[in-house]
Design an enzyme around this catalytic site. Structure first.
Site, PDB file in Angstrom:
ATOM      1  N   ASP A 159       3.212  13.136  35.219  1.00  0.00           N
ATOM      2  CA  ASP A 159       3.788  11.790  35.315  1.00  0.00           C
ATOM      3  C   ASP A 159       5.153  11.732  34.641  1.00  0.00           C
ATOM      4  OD1 ASP A 159       3.653   8.935  35.995  1.00  0.00           O
ATOM      5  OD2 ASP A 159       3.754   8.710  33.836  1.00  0.00           O
ATOM      6  N   ARG A 209      11.465   9.741  39.933  1.00  0.00           N
ATOM      7  CA  ARG A 209      11.391   8.484  40.704  1.00  0.00           C
ATOM      8  C   ARG A 209      12.471   7.507  40.257  1.00  0.00           C
ATOM      9  NH1 ARG A 209       5.783   6.520  39.324  1.00  0.00           N
ATOM     10  NH2 ARG A 209       6.385   4.671  40.486  1.00  0.00           N
ATOM     11  N   SER A 248       0.443   6.810  38.654  1.00  0.00           N
ATOM     12  CA  SER A 248       1.129   6.955  37.378  1.00  0.00           C
ATOM     13  C   SER A 248       0.370   6.205  36.272  1.00  0.00           C
ATOM     14  CB  SER A 248       2.554   6.414  37.526  1.00  0.00           C
ATOM     15  OG  SER A 248       3.164   6.229  36.284  1.00  0.00           O
ATOM     16  N   LYS A 259      -2.786   7.959  33.370  1.00  0.00           N
ATOM     17  CA  LYS A 259      -2.604   7.881  31.919  1.00  0.00           C
ATOM     18  C   LYS A 259      -3.746   7.113  31.256  1.00  0.00           C
ATOM     19  CE  LYS A 259       1.588   6.445  32.727  1.00  0.00           C
ATOM     20  NZ  LYS A 259       2.958   5.978  32.780  1.00  0.00           N
ATOM     21  N   HIS A 267      -4.365  -2.820  30.388  1.00  0.00           N
ATOM     22  CA  HIS A 267      -2.991  -2.383  30.653  1.00  0.00           C
ATOM     23  C   HIS A 267      -2.258  -3.491  31.386  1.00  0.00           C
ATOM     24  CE1 HIS A 267       0.323   0.340  31.519  1.00  0.00           C
ATOM     25  NE2 HIS A 267       0.360  -0.202  32.727  1.00  0.00           N
TER      26      HIS A 267
HETATM   27  N1  URA Z   1       4.526   1.964  34.731  1.00  0.00           N
HETATM   28  C1  URA Z   1       4.088   3.242  34.812  1.00  0.00           C
HETATM   29  O1  URA Z   1       3.539   3.778  33.864  1.00  0.00           O
HETATM   30  N2  URA Z   1       4.267   3.897  35.959  1.00  0.00           N
HETATM   31  C2  URA Z   1       4.871   3.359  37.051  1.00  0.00           C
HETATM   32  O2  URA Z   1       4.995   4.022  38.054  1.00  0.00           O
HETATM   33  C3  URA Z   1       5.322   2.040  36.928  1.00  0.00           C
HETATM   34  C4  URA Z   1       5.133   1.345  35.757  1.00  0.00           C
END
Ligand code: URA
Length: 436
Positions: free
Chosen positions: A161, A168, A183, A187, A82
């Site tokens: 999320d 946010r 976050s 995932k 990621h």
């Molecule tokens: N990418 C995400 O998936 N979440 C965040 O909080 C920031 C960047």
């Protein structure tokens, strides 16, 4: 339990129990706690931070708010990479087939372009016919067949999320290390990966502009991932100039094809091989990154990675013949040439300026509803460190229309810096943190 007491405790610097965090998350997801209280709580977390234990609890509770990918029946090991996002970062398109060719499975759930940063899904969808909205069953079947599969996040994966991130975004609480960690990690764990490599970008084109901030995020991701039983590597890498020589949705598909043909630019190959190598080490396929890199290089040299890339394009509905025909020709008719304003050396090609200009051109988007275009972006002939004579071609720039070029032009010209002497060599990989 009352939300106001949890908010007050965090506001005053207290450490929340798992039950208190669970109360806030489930209350928000099921609608029992109103947005104004969740907003206040997020802001208190933003200012007071969270301990590692709180961050791990938050991550796990967010993960449990939805479904976890069922990869049963698919032999592992499952790995993923990621990136925290950048400009010209097409590493996922190259790394997934390389890693799969080396015997690991890559269940990859990716995102879309937002703001100045690009998105893997938009790049893939620039291949005519390519589908990224896979059902869970397709995702599993494609993963079994090709060794990797590329999909978007479904509504059932980490719904907490989706709601929290949207909140946010409008309450100025995105840039919080524990909230970003939970976050991203929730995932990634939901997609079923057992080993994870994070590419934490650092520099003007990144989310984290400074090295200390990038390092804090890297530490948090690595420590929290380890606490959740994953094998984790965090690589902090430079994002002060775009990665590779092509920026733009189909342009980046082209450059991925170049890389898989063994003709990729040096910076892009260096970071791709390093991240892929760590995935193989984390998955137990190699003893160290050097041995792993040799396996990755062999997968490119003998064409196995390219074969898997092409198989995946076909599997996910892409039209290979059209993709091949469009290579090198999929260019908007609206373009201009960026030329060196003076003789000397290119001392900078600011990633943020280029990324932002890309939004005007139609590469990226300001809001999730904006369309993106396949045939726009940048093809760089020269990059930082290269010598130039005044008037030399630096880049060809393509926009969705003439107005987009006019809006982008000052940003692009401002991003290019030319000076009398060569800049120091760029260090691409800044630090690595491992928890294997
Ligand atoms: N990418 C995400 O998936 N979440 C965040 O909080 C920031 C960047």
């Amino acid at each position: 339990m009352r939300a106001v007491d949890v908010i007050m405790k965090k506001r005053d610097g207290g450490e929340l129990s798992r039950e208190e965090i669970a109360f806030m998350i489930s209350g928000y997801v099921d609608g029992g706690i109103p947005e104004y209280q969740v907003s206040a709580w997020l802001m208190s977390v933003f200012f007071q931070g969270m301990t590692s234990r709180e961050t791990a609890d938050l991550t796990e509770l967010m993960l449990r708010s939805g479904d976890v990918m069922d990869l049963s029946g698919v032999p592992g090991p499952f790995v993923d990479k990621h990136s925290t996002g950048g400009v010209g970062d097409k590493v996922s398109l190259i790394l997934a087939p390389i890693a799969a060719a080396c015997g690991v499975k890559v269940p990859m759930m990716s995102g879309r372009a937002l703001g100045h940063t690009g998105g893997t899904l938009d790049k893939l969808e620039s291949i005519p016919g390519y589908r990224t909205n896979l059902s869970p069953a397709e995702f599993r079947d494609f993963l079994r067949a090709d060794g990797f599969a590329m999909t978007g996040q479904t509504a059932r994966v980490v719904p907490a999320d989706k709601k929290l991130y949207a909140l946010r975004d409008v309450t100025a609480t995105v840039e919080s290390v524990p909230l970003i960690t939970a976050s991203i990690l929730s995932k990634k764990v939901a997609e079923g990966a057992e080993s994870l490599v994070f590419d934490i970008k650092c520099g003007s084109g990144a989310f984290m502009k400074s090295f200390p901030d990038a390092r804090r995020l890297a530490e948090s991701l690595v420590n929290t991932g380890k606490a959740m039983g994953k094998r984790i590597v965090g690589v902090i890498s430079d994002m002060s100039e775009p990665l590779g020589r092509k920026v733009g949705n189909f342009f980046e598909v082209e450059e991925s094809i170049d890389c898989l043909s063994g003709k990729g630019p040096q910076d892009l190959m260096e970071i791709t091989y390093r991240l892929a190598a760590w995935l193989l080490v984390a998955a137990g396929k190699a003893r160290d990154p050097d041995e792993a890199r040799r396996l990755c290089e062999a997968a490119v040299t003998d064409g196995r990675a390219m074969d898997l890339f092409r198989r995946n394009v076909r599997t996910q509905g892409g039209d290979l013949a059209r993709m091949d025909r469009l290579y090198g020709h999929h260019r908007s008719s609206h373009s201009f040439e960026l030329r060196a304003p003076a003789s000397g050396f290119i001392t900078g090609l600011d990633a943020y300026g280029i990324g932002l200009a890309g939004v005007y051109l139609g590469v990226g988007r300001n809001t999730t509803a904006d369309p993106v275009y396949p045939d726009v972006g940048f093809v760089f002939e020269r990059k930082t460190g290269d010598a130039v004579a005044s008037g030399d071609l630096v880049a060809r720039v393509y926009g969705k229309d003439e107005a987009s070029l006019a809006a982008a032009r000052p940003l692009i010209e401002g991003a290019l810096k030319v000076g009398p002497s060569a800049p120091p060599p760029r260090k691409l990989i800044l630090e690595e943190l491992t928890a294997l």
